[in-house]
Enzyme design. Structure first.
Site, PDB file in Angstrom:
ATOM      1  N   SER A 141      -4.999  11.001  12.310  1.00  0.00           N
ATOM      2  CA  SER A 141      -3.943  11.793  12.950  1.00  0.00           C
ATOM      3  C   SER A 141      -4.515  12.394  14.228  1.00  0.00           C
ATOM      4  O   SER A 141      -5.725  12.650  14.312  1.00  0.00           O
ATOM      5  CB  SER A 141      -3.491  12.919  12.012  1.00  0.00           C
ATOM      6  OG  SER A 141      -2.630  13.810  12.706  1.00  0.00           O
ATOM      7  N   TYR A 155      -6.525  19.563   6.628  1.00  0.00           N
ATOM      8  CA  TYR A 155      -5.943  18.271   7.025  1.00  0.00           C
ATOM      9  C   TYR A 155      -6.734  17.685   8.204  1.00  0.00           C
ATOM     10  O   TYR A 155      -7.117  16.513   8.192  1.00  0.00           O
ATOM     11  CB  TYR A 155      -4.481  18.491   7.417  1.00  0.00           C
ATOM     12  CG  TYR A 155      -3.718  17.265   7.877  1.00  0.00           C
ATOM     13  CD1 TYR A 155      -3.207  16.351   6.951  1.00  0.00           C
ATOM     14  CD2 TYR A 155      -3.482  17.026   9.222  1.00  0.00           C
ATOM     15  CE1 TYR A 155      -2.482  15.235   7.371  1.00  0.00           C
ATOM     16  CE2 TYR A 155      -2.760  15.923   9.648  1.00  0.00           C
ATOM     17  CZ  TYR A 155      -2.255  15.028   8.718  1.00  0.00           C
ATOM     18  OH  TYR A 155      -1.534  13.921   9.134  1.00  0.00           O
TER      19      TYR A 155
HETATM   20  P1  NAD Z   1       5.100  10.109   4.242  1.00  0.00           P
HETATM   21  O1  NAD Z   1       5.070  11.426   3.562  1.00  0.00           O
HETATM   22  O2  NAD Z   1       6.381   9.355   4.308  1.00  0.00           O
HETATM   23  O3  NAD Z   1       4.015   9.129   3.608  1.00  0.00           O
HETATM   24  C1  NAD Z   1       2.898   9.561   2.866  1.00  0.00           C
HETATM   25  C2  NAD Z   1       2.888   8.802   1.565  1.00  0.00           C
HETATM   26  O4  NAD Z   1       1.702   9.145   0.830  1.00  0.00           O
HETATM   27  C3  NAD Z   1       4.086   9.122   0.668  1.00  0.00           C
HETATM   28  O5  NAD Z   1       4.757   7.932   0.324  1.00  0.00           O
HETATM   29  C4  NAD Z   1       3.463   9.785  -0.550  1.00  0.00           C
HETATM   30  O6  NAD Z   1       4.137   9.471  -1.745  1.00  0.00           O
HETATM   31  C5  NAD Z   1       2.060   9.194  -0.535  1.00  0.00           C
HETATM   32  N1  NAD Z   1       1.112   9.996  -1.304  1.00  0.00           N
HETATM   33  C6  NAD Z   1       0.970  11.353  -1.313  1.00  0.00           C
HETATM   34  N2  NAD Z   1       0.018  11.725  -2.185  1.00  0.00           N
HETATM   35  C7  NAD Z   1      -0.445  10.578  -2.762  1.00  0.00           C
HETATM   36  C8  NAD Z   1      -1.423  10.297  -3.748  1.00  0.00           C
HETATM   37  N3  NAD Z   1      -2.124  11.265  -4.346  1.00  0.00           N
HETATM   38  N4  NAD Z   1      -1.632   9.008  -4.083  1.00  0.00           N
HETATM   39  C9  NAD Z   1      -0.941   8.019  -3.498  1.00  0.00           C
HETATM   40  N5  NAD Z   1       0.013   8.205  -2.565  1.00  0.00           N
HETATM   41  C10 NAD Z   1       0.244   9.486  -2.204  1.00  0.00           C
HETATM   42  O7  NAD Z   1       4.587  10.378   5.714  1.00  0.00           O
HETATM   43  P2  NAD Z   1       3.949   9.396   6.810  1.00  0.00           P
HETATM   44  O8  NAD Z   1       4.033  10.149   8.074  1.00  0.00           O
HETATM   45  O9  NAD Z   1       4.499   8.022   6.732  1.00  0.00           O
HETATM   46  O10 NAD Z   1       2.416   9.400   6.384  1.00  0.00           O
HETATM   47  C11 NAD Z   1       1.599   8.242   6.373  1.00  0.00           C
HETATM   48  C12 NAD Z   1       0.248   8.617   6.934  1.00  0.00           C
HETATM   49  O11 NAD Z   1       0.369   8.912   8.325  1.00  0.00           O
HETATM   50  C13 NAD Z   1      -0.374   9.858   6.299  1.00  0.00           C
HETATM   51  O12 NAD Z   1      -1.754   9.636   6.063  1.00  0.00           O
HETATM   52  C14 NAD Z   1      -0.166  10.919   7.357  1.00  0.00           C
HETATM   53  O13 NAD Z   1      -1.082  11.978   7.255  1.00  0.00           O
HETATM   54  C15 NAD Z   1      -0.332  10.097   8.593  1.00  0.00           C
HETATM   55  N6  NAD Z   1       0.182  10.684   9.831  1.00  0.00           N
HETATM   56  C16 NAD Z   1       1.502  10.951   9.976  1.00  0.00           C
HETATM   57  C17 NAD Z   1       1.960  11.510  11.165  1.00  0.00           C
HETATM   58  C18 NAD Z   1       3.405  11.830  11.408  1.00  0.00           C
HETATM   59  O14 NAD Z   1       3.730  12.442  12.456  1.00  0.00           O
HETATM   60  N7  NAD Z   1       4.305  11.453  10.537  1.00  0.00           N
HETATM   61  C19 NAD Z   1       1.061  11.770  12.199  1.00  0.00           C
HETATM   62  C20 NAD Z   1      -0.276  11.481  12.012  1.00  0.00           C
HETATM   63  C21 NAD Z   1      -0.704  10.926  10.831  1.00  0.00           C
END
Ligand code: NAD
Length: 255
Positions: A141, A155
């Protein structure tokens, strides 16, 4: 699809970036194991429906990245169902708002268990089942990967830490011709960022979008296609790297 089609495991693929990646892979002829976390409300069947709509193949597998045994079962599902594992994507993550004064050891450890050790578990289980040509990607991120973010030190530490993990794994697995890279997403509209308590929420995202050179926040598909590139043979000489996907957010100078 034939036995020649590559196979990916994606953690956290019932929503957001992981779901978009399963669909991207379906279009590229890559078969997926859709990782779903039972504790969350996201529907993995919707990911599967979209994969099938794109004429792809996938199976759903529960996985909790806090458990090494669960992640092993998850990675093994690819081998059991499709006979091979080519790509492992450590996408699962959680985001919590916790200022330093409220950062108990428990909150810290819970976060790192998912967002950092969960990545290690996914890479470890993946690499153990891959042969030459395998490729792994972890999702970092800009919070941690580039910036600090108040209220999110755990985080940010996890997302910065996984970059060191990726570099080291890349060095270690290079001789086996297995690659490891990271993506560093900016602000992407997903269930995580739409949460107004732990992240920006809908209004915060809209406002932030106005300040991004591209004029808006990103879509999950726009990160998924970069992960797709980093696992594909098109990037076959790229390993140990991280690629920022943020519409220019981090290169804009603010006075
Ligand atoms: P999201 O919440 O839709 O996806 C995260 C997924 O992780 C969910 O499906 C959730 O069920 C799963 N998860 C949570 N705890 C878990 C566990 N213990 N075991 C297995 N799965 C688990 O959000 P997203 O934005 O698609 O996130 C995907 C990745 O992208 C994450 O690592 C997030 O930190 C990263 N990210 C997102 C953003 C953003 O702006 N959305 C920015 C930077 C990084």
């Amino acid at each position: 699809m034939t036995s020649e089609n590559k196979v990916a495991v994606i953690t956290g693929a019932a929503s957001g970036i992981g779901r978009a990646l399963a669909v991207h892979y379906a279009r590229q002829g890559v078969r997926s194991v859709i990782g779903t976390f039972p504790g969350d409300p996201h529907d993995p069947e919707e990911t599967l429906r979209l994969v099938k709509e794109a004429r792809g193949e996938a199976v759903i597998q529960e996985v909790d990245v806090r458990s090494s045994g669960s992640v092993d079962v998850f990675a093994q599902r690819a081998v059991d169902v499709y006979g091979r594992l080519d790509y492992a994507v450590a996408n699962a993550g959680i985001l919590r708002n916790s200022p330093l004064g409220e950062m108990t050891d428990e909150r810290w450890n819970d976060m790192l268990n998912v967002d950092l050790t969960g990545v290690l578990r996914t890479l470890r289980s993946g690499a153990a089942r891959m042969t030459e040509g395998g490729s792994m990607v972890a999702v970092s991120s800009i919070a941690g990967g580039v910036y600090g973010w108040e209220g999110h030190s755990h985080y940010a530490a996890a997302k910065a830490g996984l970059l060191g993990l990726i570099r080291s794994v890349a060095v270690e697995l290079g001789p086996r011709r297995i690659r490891a890279n990271a993506v560093i997403p900016g602000l992407i509209e997903t269930p995580q960022s739409l949460d107004p308590v732990n992240s920006l929420g809908p209004e915060g995202l809209r406002r932030a979008g106005d300040d991004i050179p591209w004029g808006r926040v990103g879509k999950p598909e726009e990160v998924a296609s970069v992960i797709g590139f980093l696992t594909s043979d098109d990037s076959r000489y790229v390993t140990g790297q991280s690629l920022i996907v943020d519409g220019g957010l981090t290169v804009k100078m603010r006075a």
